[in-house]
Design an enzyme around this catalytic site. Structure first.
Site, PDB file in Angstrom:
ATOM      1  N   MET A 128       0.831  -1.175   0.000  1.00 12.15           N
ATOM      2  CA  MET A 128       0.000   0.000   0.000  1.00 12.15           C
ATOM      3  C   MET A 128       0.873   1.235   0.000  1.00 12.15           C
ATOM      4  O   MET A 128       1.109   1.784   1.052  1.00 12.15           O
ATOM      5  CB  MET A 128      -0.912  -0.071   1.231  1.00 12.15           C
ATOM      6  N   PRO A 129       1.380   1.611  -1.102  1.00 10.06           N
ATOM      7  CA  PRO A 129       2.129   2.857  -1.112  1.00 10.06           C
ATOM      8  C   PRO A 129       1.195   4.068  -1.171  1.00 10.06           C
ATOM      9  O   PRO A 129       0.166   4.039  -1.839  1.00 10.06           O
ATOM     10  CB  PRO A 129       2.987   2.758  -2.367  1.00 10.06           C
ATOM     11  N   LEU A 130       1.572   5.111  -0.451  1.00 12.69           N
ATOM     12  CA  LEU A 130       0.922   6.410  -0.535  1.00 12.69           C
ATOM     13  C   LEU A 130       1.863   7.302  -1.328  1.00 12.69           C
ATOM     14  O   LEU A 130       3.035   7.446  -0.959  1.00 12.69           O
ATOM     15  CB  LEU A 130       0.690   6.988   0.862  1.00 12.69           C
ATOM     16  N   ILE A 144       5.429   6.731   0.466  1.00 11.16           N
ATOM     17  CA  ILE A 144       5.447   6.188   1.820  1.00 11.16           C
ATOM     18  C   ILE A 144       4.902   4.773   1.716  1.00 11.16           C
ATOM     19  O   ILE A 144       3.794   4.560   1.217  1.00 11.16           O
ATOM     20  CB  ILE A 144       4.604   7.041   2.779  1.00 11.16           C
TER      21      ILE A 144
END
Length: 129
Positions: free
Chosen positions: A1-3, A72
């Site tokens: 789950m990259p932001l 992130i």
């Protein structure tokens, strides 16, 4: 789950921003092998004077088309990060006309307990994800 958080110089149209976000998501899917709906993106539009991005002596040519991407994510293997850099650069050049010298990326890692997707719960820790 990259932001993914994008910093760009103001002036792009909504359609141009959507193209940029779609291209970046394709790079995320390819490099990080996440589900299609694992998409978290934020765009910050800045005045040109508010973005000072030089080249660290690499002789890179920066233009108003510059894009800075902060990622992130949970820890990723170096190979995935390298693939992401290359895929993102390729996607942005093909889809948006952004040269590789106009892209800067920084990846920050954190742990599963550092994420809550809503409802005041750390879903990675509870087993919901």
């Amino acid at each position: 789950m990259p932001l993914l958080i994008f910093d760009v110089i103001e002036g792009r149209s909504d359609a141009q921003l959507q193209t940029l976000l779609d291209a970046a998501h394709r790079a995320v899917l390819s490099a990080f092998e996440v589900p299609v709906r694992d998409r978290y993106q934020i765009v910050h539009e800045n005045k040109a004077k508010h973005m000072v991005i030089e080249d660290t002596g690499l002789n890179l040519t920066r233009t108003r088309n510059l894009v800075v991407v902060r990622v992130i994510t949970s820890p990723r293997p170096e190979e995935q990060k390298q693939k992401f850099y290359a895929e993102l650069s390729r996607e942005l050049k093909e889809s948006c006309g952004i040269e590789g010298s106009g892209l800067m990326v920084s990846i920050t890692t954190n742990s599963k307990g550092d994420w809550s997707f809503g409802n005041g719960v750390a879903q990675y820790l509870t087993g919901d994800l």
